[in-house]
Motif scaffolding. Structure first.
Motif, PDB file in Angstrom:
ATOM      1  N   LEU A 131       0.868  -1.168   0.000  1.00 21.40           N
ATOM      2  CA  LEU A 131       0.000   0.000   0.000  1.00 21.40           C
ATOM      3  C   LEU A 131       0.902   1.213   0.000  1.00 21.40           C
ATOM      4  O   LEU A 131       1.776   1.341   0.847  1.00 21.40           O
ATOM      5  N   THR A 132       0.689   2.077  -0.947  1.00 21.29           N
ATOM      6  CA  THR A 132       1.498   3.283  -1.001  1.00 21.29           C
ATOM      7  C   THR A 132       0.612   4.453  -0.636  1.00 21.29           C
ATOM      8  O   THR A 132      -0.568   4.271  -0.363  1.00 21.29           O
ATOM      9  N   GLY A 133       1.158   5.637  -0.622  1.00 21.94           N
ATOM     10  CA  GLY A 133       0.442   6.817  -0.178  1.00 21.94           C
ATOM     11  C   GLY A 133      -1.022   6.895  -0.582  1.00 21.94           C
ATOM     12  O   GLY A 133      -1.393   6.479  -1.673  1.00 21.94           O
ATOM     13  N   TYR A 134      -1.826   7.420   0.306  1.00 21.94           N
ATOM     14  CA  TYR A 134      -3.251   7.589   0.059  1.00 21.94           C
ATOM     15  C   TYR A 134      -3.705   8.803   0.851  1.00 21.94           C
ATOM     16  O   TYR A 134      -3.499   8.868   2.069  1.00 21.94           O
ATOM     17  N   ALA A 135      -4.298   9.762   0.154  1.00 19.12           N
ATOM     18  CA  ALA A 135      -4.681  11.026   0.795  1.00 19.12           C
ATOM     19  C   ALA A 135      -5.578  10.803   2.007  1.00 19.12           C
ATOM     20  O   ALA A 135      -5.505  11.542   2.983  1.00 19.12           O
ATOM     21  N   GLY A 136      -6.426   9.779   1.968  1.00 14.62           N
ATOM     22  CA  GLY A 136      -7.331   9.505   3.080  1.00 14.62           C
ATOM     23  C   GLY A 136      -6.690   8.720   4.205  1.00 14.62           C
ATOM     24  O   GLY A 136      -7.340   8.427   5.199  1.00 14.62           O
TER      25      GLY A 136
END
Length: 157
Positions: A131-136
């Motif tokens: 899992l890479t960056g996620y705004a949420g």
């Protein structure tokens, strides 16, 4: 522009749009107040989001009107084609868009997606499956991927 706040299993969603379409859906840990009335222009969006969270909807059918560059909109259209319950890597998405070297630009456009869940940026993961960056927040990304998984973990107790 009309807007409303609704409760979801992941926090409070802020929906903004008008008769031209939904321009943004964002998730927050808070809101000033949940909406008691939903503007007519946002009613379909609210209904479809609730159906999604109740596992009764796998594909959104909404008029969208996000603000962004032509490249960002191209990436967002590609995100909409990622089927429910599946994921792609940023590299795979870049290749689909015709330029495997544009991986950083694709990742940047993905991160600027203003239409949380509806344009499913949560379905894009690292090439190694991480899992890479996620705004949420990564906890929300993991929740969404689990929610869409056909093989939901059953509890024995």
């Amino acid at each position: 522009m009309d807007d409303c706040w609704i409760k979801t299993p992941l926090g409070h969603a802020h929906i903004v749009g008008d008769i031209d379409g939904i321009s943004s859906v964002s998730i927050h840990d808070y809101s000033s107040e949940l909406s008691t009335e939903i503007p007519e222009s946002l009613l379909d969006c609210v209904t479809q989001l609730k159906a999604y969270f109740n596992s009764n909807l796998k594909s959104f059918d909404l008029k969208l009107n996000p603000e962004g560059t032509s490249f960002q909109k191209k990436v967002w259209r590609a995100l909409e084609r990622i089927p429910y319950g599946t994921s792609l890597s940023y590299l795979q998405l870049s290749k689909q868009l015709g330029d495997p070297k544009a991986i950083r630009a694709v990742a940047n456009a993905n991160g600027k997606n203003p239409l949380w869940i509806i344009v499913p940026c949560h379905r894009v993961i690292g090439s190694d499956g991480s899992l890479t960056g996620y705004a949420g927040g990564l906890h929300r990304k993991q929740w969404l991927l689990n929610h869409e998984s056909e093989a939901k973990q059953q509890s024995l107790f």
